[in-house]
Design an enzyme around this catalytic site. Structure first.
Site, short mmCIF file in Angstrom:
data_model
loop_
_atom_site.label_atom_id
_atom_site.label_comp_id
_atom_site.label_asym_id
_atom_site.label_seq_id
_atom_site.Cartn_x
_atom_site.Cartn_y
_atom_site.Cartn_z
N LYS A 54 -0.61 -9.46 -3.93
CA LYS A 54 -0.34 -8.77 -2.66
C LYS A 54 -0.55 -9.73 -1.49
CE LYS A 54 -1.31 -4.36 -4.75
NZ LYS A 54 -2.22 -3.27 -5.06
N GLN A 98 -7.85 -1.00 -3.84
CA GLN A 98 -7.32 -1.36 -5.15
C GLN A 98 -7.99 -0.51 -6.23
OE1 GLN A 98 -4.81 -3.69 -5.63
NE2 GLN A 98 -4.81 -2.98 -7.74
N ASP A 121 -0.05 2.84 0.42
CA ASP A 121 0.20 3.18 -0.98
C ASP A 121 0.88 4.54 -1.12
OD1 ASP A 121 -0.51 1.14 -2.73
OD2 ASP A 121 -2.64 1.70 -2.80
#
Ligand code: NAP
Length: 285
Positions: A54, A98, A121
């Site tokens: 990322k 995460q 997300d």
């Protein structure tokens, strides 16, 4: 007939080029740079690799990124404090935690603590609700990436029969909603589905998000179907593979995503796109 290979790496590069061009414009014309914070707790599974990917993608497209790598001794309250810090900081446009988190931490509470406006997300219930209602929102990156792949390869969706194997909140459910939104007829399968191959073999588009190597064999697949393999598994030799028996299924499908090089790169590219969207919204653009 050998299936066409759906090249996720190439499409992901295209998406990232688009984001990069938009970020360059934003910087040149307005002096604005989008910023993402990735919160990682401990070193769960392959999290460090995902977080590194990322960060690398952010560098490629011109998004500023910070990795907040926190010890796995952190308490729930301390983690929620960190998230709130991101929520309050106007220079941060996108935040993600995460997953998975160590067992003593509550993933749902963390997801819910992220401001919906920074939830790149797309996991916050407000954004899930917006997606279900067909409103503009952050679409979870993996299904969003799959939709882009299907569009790039001009796979007809309107009226198509689609089967999604898997009903997780991050892949299966949002995938089904996205396909429905585009007028496909969608069936969602899971571990309680009876006679799975008889259902999946009806699909014009089959999306597999199970997480079991060699799971999808040719008997699951209708000749000429488009097969999207979401999974990232390790086979007996430790080699990265998806759910689908790639060689055999390639002989009957019309198009198929490989693993690696299919859905995986699209997920990260789509995250960049969501970060850009979050920044643009915060700048009221
Ligand atoms: P998950 O939460 O474990 O969900 C797996 C789904 O598969 C569940 O809905 C489960 O059904 C279903 N399932 C399990 N065994 C089954 C069986 N025998 N028959 C039918 N359905 C079965 O996994 P996930 O988070 O959605 O991820 C799925 C896979 O995609 C994993 O390999 C993951 O690593 C990968 N992934 C890849 C990306 C990417 O960027 N490429 C992103 C996210 C995930 P129940 O609900 O009934 O248990």
């Amino acid at each position: 007939m050998a299936a066409k290979i759906i090249d996720g790496k190439a499409v992901a590069a295209k998406v990232k080029e688009e984001v990069k061009a938009a970020c360059t414009k934003l910087k040149e014309e307005r002096g604005l740079i989008p910023k993402l914070v990735v919160i990682q707790v401990g070193d769960m599974g392959p999290s460090t690799i995902y977080v590194r990917n990322k960060k690398k993608a952010c560098e490629q497209v011109g998004i500023e990124s910070e990795i907040w790598h926190l010890p796995d001794t952190i308490t729930q309250d301390e983690l929620l404090d960190k998230i709130e810090k991101c929520n309050q900081d106007d220079s941060i446009h996108g935040v993600l935690v995460q997953l998975p988190l160590p067992a003593h931490l509550d993933e749902t509470a963390c997801t819910n603590a992220i401001s919906p406006d920074k939830d790149v997300d797309g996991f916050h219930p407000v954004n899930v609700g917006r997606m279900l209602a067909g409103q503009e929102t952050f679409i979870p990156c993996t299904p969003a990436g799959i939709m882009r792949l299907l569009d790039e390869y001009e796979v007809p969706l309107d009226g198509a029969s689609c089967v999604v194997i898997g009903r997780s909140n991050i892949v299966g459910k949002p995938m089904a909603v996205q396909l429905l939104e585009r007028n496909a007829t969608v069936t969602v399968c899971h571990s309680h589905t009876r006679d799975l191959p008889s259902v999946t073999s009806q699909a014009d588009i089959l999306v597999s998000a199970v997480g079991k190597a060699h799971f999808v064999t040719p008997e699951f697949v209708k000749p000429g179907a488009v097969v999207i393999d979401v999974a990232m598994n390790r086979d007996e030799n430790g080699k990265l593979c998806g759910d689908v028996e790639f060689e055999k299924v390639s002989e009957i499908a019309s198009a198929i995503t490989p693993v690696p090089g299919g859905v995986g790169p699209m997920t990260v590219a789509q995250l960049m796109s969501n970060c850009l969207l979050a920044a643009r919204r915060s700048f009221q653009l």
